[in-house]
Design an enzyme around this catalytic site. Structure first.
Site, PDB file in Angstrom:
ATOM      1  N   ASN A   7     -32.975  33.532  42.242  1.00 59.29           N
ATOM      2  CA  ASN A   7     -31.643  32.941  42.144  1.00 59.29           C
ATOM      3  C   ASN A   7     -31.376  32.711  40.659  1.00 59.29           C
ATOM      4  OD1 ASN A   7     -29.352  31.375  42.177  1.00 59.29           O
ATOM      5  ND2 ASN A   7     -30.134  29.849  43.623  1.00 59.29           N
ATOM      6  N   ARG A  89     -30.084  36.152  45.304  1.00 57.97           N
ATOM      7  CA  ARG A  89     -28.876  35.438  45.688  1.00 57.97           C
ATOM      8  C   ARG A  89     -27.747  35.964  44.808  1.00 57.97           C
ATOM      9  NH1 ARG A  89     -26.704  29.645  43.926  1.00 57.97           N
ATOM     10  NH2 ARG A  89     -24.975  29.569  45.396  1.00 57.97           N
ATOM     11  N   HIS A 178     -21.885  29.115  50.266  1.00 59.23           N
ATOM     12  CA  HIS A 178     -23.006  28.501  50.999  1.00 59.23           C
ATOM     13  C   HIS A 178     -23.283  29.230  52.315  1.00 59.23           C
ATOM     14  CE1 HIS A 178     -21.874  24.416  48.985  1.00 59.23           C
ATOM     15  NE2 HIS A 178     -22.884  24.951  48.325  1.00 59.23           N
ATOM     16  N   LEU A 207     -23.898  19.338  52.583  1.00 62.28           N
ATOM     17  CA  LEU A 207     -23.498  18.267  51.669  1.00 62.28           C
ATOM     18  C   LEU A 207     -24.535  18.142  50.555  1.00 62.28           C
ATOM     19  CD1 LEU A 207     -22.611  15.484  54.343  1.00 62.28           C
ATOM     20  CD2 LEU A 207     -21.239  17.451  53.655  1.00 62.28           C
ATOM     21  N   ARG A 239     -16.518  18.207  41.717  1.00 62.94           N
ATOM     22  CA  ARG A 239     -15.323  19.023  41.988  1.00 62.94           C
ATOM     23  C   ARG A 239     -14.333  18.244  42.848  1.00 62.94           C
ATOM     24  NH1 ARG A 239     -18.991  23.519  44.023  1.00 62.94           N
ATOM     25  NH2 ARG A 239     -19.741  24.534  42.141  1.00 62.94           N
ATOM     26  N   ASN A 333     -30.581  13.564  53.481  1.00 67.85           N
ATOM     27  CA  ASN A 333     -31.226  12.316  53.029  1.00 67.85           C
ATOM     28  C   ASN A 333     -30.413  11.039  53.171  1.00 67.85           C
ATOM     29  OD1 ASN A 333     -33.732  13.435  51.892  1.00 67.85           O
ATOM     30  ND2 ASN A 333     -32.318  14.517  50.542  1.00 67.85           N
ATOM     31  N   GLU A 382     -32.431  28.237  52.022  1.00 72.73           N
ATOM     32  CA  GLU A 382     -31.719  29.453  51.627  1.00 72.73           C
ATOM     33  C   GLU A 382     -32.692  30.549  51.180  1.00 72.73           C
ATOM     34  OE1 GLU A 382     -27.672  28.118  49.667  1.00 72.73           O
ATOM     35  OE2 GLU A 382     -29.129  26.512  49.526  1.00 72.73           O
TER      36      GLU A 382
HETATM   37  P1  ADP Z   1     -27.412  21.621  45.199  1.00 73.99           P
HETATM   38  O1  ADP Z   1     -26.028  21.759  45.730  1.00 73.99           O
HETATM   39  O2  ADP Z   1     -27.459  21.545  43.702  1.00 73.99           O
HETATM   40  O3  ADP Z   1     -28.424  22.544  45.814  1.00 73.99           O
HETATM   41  P2  ADP Z   1     -28.747  19.528  46.662  1.00 73.99           P
HETATM   42  O4  ADP Z   1     -28.560  20.102  48.014  1.00 73.99           O
HETATM   43  O5  ADP Z   1     -30.118  19.461  46.117  1.00 73.99           O
HETATM   44  O6  ADP Z   1     -27.783  20.175  45.605  1.00 73.99           O
HETATM   45  O7  ADP Z   1     -28.132  18.059  46.672  1.00 73.99           O
HETATM   46  C1  ADP Z   1     -28.129  17.278  45.534  1.00 73.99           C
HETATM   47  C2  ADP Z   1     -27.491  15.939  45.841  1.00 73.99           C
HETATM   48  O8  ADP Z   1     -28.108  15.353  46.985  1.00 73.99           O
HETATM   49  C3  ADP Z   1     -27.688  14.926  44.725  1.00 73.99           C
HETATM   50  O9  ADP Z   1     -26.692  15.009  43.765  1.00 73.99           O
HETATM   51  C4  ADP Z   1     -27.611  13.627  45.476  1.00 73.99           C
HETATM   52  O10 ADP Z   1     -26.253  13.215  45.512  1.00 73.99           O
HETATM   53  C5  ADP Z   1     -28.034  13.941  46.888  1.00 73.99           C
HETATM   54  N1  ADP Z   1     -29.332  13.353  47.245  1.00 73.99           N
HETATM   55  C6  ADP Z   1     -30.557  13.848  47.048  1.00 73.99           C
HETATM   56  N2  ADP Z   1     -31.506  13.014  47.519  1.00 73.99           N
HETATM   57  C7  ADP Z   1     -30.852  11.969  48.052  1.00 73.99           C
HETATM   58  C8  ADP Z   1     -31.249  10.761  48.706  1.00 73.99           C
HETATM   59  N3  ADP Z   1     -32.522  10.471  48.920  1.00 73.99           N
HETATM   60  N4  ADP Z   1     -30.275   9.920  49.100  1.00 73.99           N
HETATM   61  C9  ADP Z   1     -28.984  10.213  48.898  1.00 73.99           C
HETATM   62  N5  ADP Z   1     -28.540  11.317  48.304  1.00 73.99           N
HETATM   63  C10 ADP Z   1     -29.452  12.178  47.878  1.00 73.99           C
END
Ligand code: ADP
Length: 396
Positions: A7, A89, A178, A207, A239, A333, A382
């Site tokens: 990626n 990717r 996505h 999300l 965004r 999470n 992914e």
């Molecule tokens: P990307 O879109 O960059 O792949 P991710 O899927 O890794 O992103 O998501 C990143 C976001 O997930 C972080 O910015 C944060 O807001 C949220 N996040 C990660 N861990 C936690 C957690 N334990 N509790 C709440 N939000 C979390």
């Protein structure tokens, strides 16, 4: 059979080497600050290896990745020849790609041709491909597109209500992103629910930093919230998502800023960061809202309200809803956000089990046994999906 998943971003390159016999991950890592100085993080079951090492370009980064995979101490293979194929990717496939493909000269040219739809993403994706071709000539490489899964959307979902000539001339329409994640979690949901995908109506909620929802009917994407670019739809980390298009010109005039600056503002300084003024990260937002920061509270409310609204919209679009799936950083999470979203949806027959919702790290059903609509948390993967597609395309 080993598949290397790549990626490549503008200054980074993420990789994973998978053994497709059992789909286990042999090694994974990240090259960062390519073209600046260079930093490697390489992980195997032997541990984590980090190094600051010069990476003037992606080809240099790729050489370091291969050296790490072959290294006597933290390596996992003895020869490059053990890598059967590479899966890449690729963010935008435009209308040209509705599925993953073997990268040939024609495919490379076609990816280049749609690059104006994703000028920040497709060129680095191609750079990653070229770096691999340079170091592993003859190894088949497959492109897996973020947009491909959504090519099943009907016209009523992908057309914008603008002059049709603009669609025909410039291909301005909804594409969605996505796709690899939405496809993966929809498949996993069918397994978890023990029902065929063909009879399920799902809303998958990715999300993360970027946020998109997808209506998956019978295993196919029928609508999704991101548009021609990833800026449309939900409120995201930075965004803005949906806004009145007239706001763009209004901001430019009032703030005396250029189109490029406005685009940057809407992509990088908006979303929950823009509303809260605190952070784009939900862990920071939760902490700030708990200590009484009103703007952090407002950001989280806007976020959850919009997710719930889109779920309702997609339930209407599909005329039914069997399950909602939460995935990616926030979806996997943040039980507080899941609770906020689901609180809007009780009329649809959504009912969370608080004890289940508090669990973490595994694919699980977090709704009560009586709930009419199931709510699932499914960790996305992914890289695995890219590796599986690579294997399928090459008939391995
Ligand atoms: P990307 O879109 O960059 O792949 P991710 O899927 O890794 O992103 O998501 C990143 C976001 O997930 C972080 O910015 C944060 O807001 C949220 N996040 C990660 N861990 C936690 C957690 N334990 N509790 C709440 N939000 C979390």
């Amino acid at each position: 059979m080993y598949v290397l998943v790549i990626n490549a971003g503008s200054s980074s390159l993420k990789y994973q080497l998978l053994n497709m016999k059992d789909e286990s991950v042999l090694a994974k890592g990240l090259c960062e600050r390519i073209g600046i100085d260079g930093r490697l993080v390489h992980e195997t079951d032997k541990g984590k290896h980090t190094a600051d090492t010069a990476m003037p370009d992606h080809a240099a980064a790729m050489a370091i990745v291969l050296d790490s995979l072959l290294d006597a101490n933290h390596g996992v293979i003895k020869s490059k020849a053990e890598i059967t194929a590479v899966g890449h990717r690729v963010v935008h496939g435009g209308e040209a790609f509705a599925a993953s493909v073997l990268i040939t000269d024609e495919v490379e040219a076609a990816i280049e041709a749609v690059s104006d739809l994703a000028p920040l993403h497709n060129p680095p994706n191609l750079t990653g491909f070229r770096a691999c071709k340079h170091h592993m000539p003859g190894v088949p490489q497959v492109a897996v597109f973020d947009t491909a899964f959504h090519q099943t959307m009907p016209k009523k979902a992908y057309l914008y209500a603008i002059d049709y000539d603009l669609y025909e001339k410039h291909k301005i329409r909804r594409y969605g992103f996505h796709g690899t994640s939405h496809k993966y979690v929809a498949q996993q949901a069918a397994i978890l629910l023990n029902r065929p995908e063909s009879e399920l109506k799902l809303v998958t909620c990715h999300l993360g930093n970027g946020v998109s929802l997808c209506a998956v009917d019978g295993g196919e994407s029928v609508d999704t919230s991101m548009g021609m670019t990833p800026l449309e739809g939900l409120a995201m980390g930075t965004r803005c998502g949906d806004i009145d298009p007239a706001v763009v010109q209004f901001i430019m005039e009032k703030e005396c800023i250029s189109a490029q600056q406005t685009n940057d503002l809407l992509n990088k300084k908006s979303g929950v960061l823009g509303i809260s003024g605190v952070s784009s990260d939900f862990r920071d937002l939760s902490a700030a809202s708990q200590s009484g920061n009103d703007r952090a509270c407002a950001a989280m409310e806007v976020f959850a309200y919009r997710v719930a609204g889109y779920i309702g919209r997609y339930a209407a679009c599909m005329n039914g809803l069997d399950a909602i799936i939460f995935t990616a950083g926030i979806g996997e999470n943040d039980c507080g956000i899941r609770e906020k979203v689901c609180a809007y949806l009780t009329w649809f027959g959504v009912e969370l089990d608080p004890a289940q919702n508090a669990k973490r790290g595994e694919a699980l059903d977090i709704s009560t046994p009586e709930a009419k609509v199931r709510v699932l948390v499914i960790p996305t993967n992914e890289e695995l999906m890219i590796a599986r597609d690579t294997k399928t395309v090459l008939n391995l």
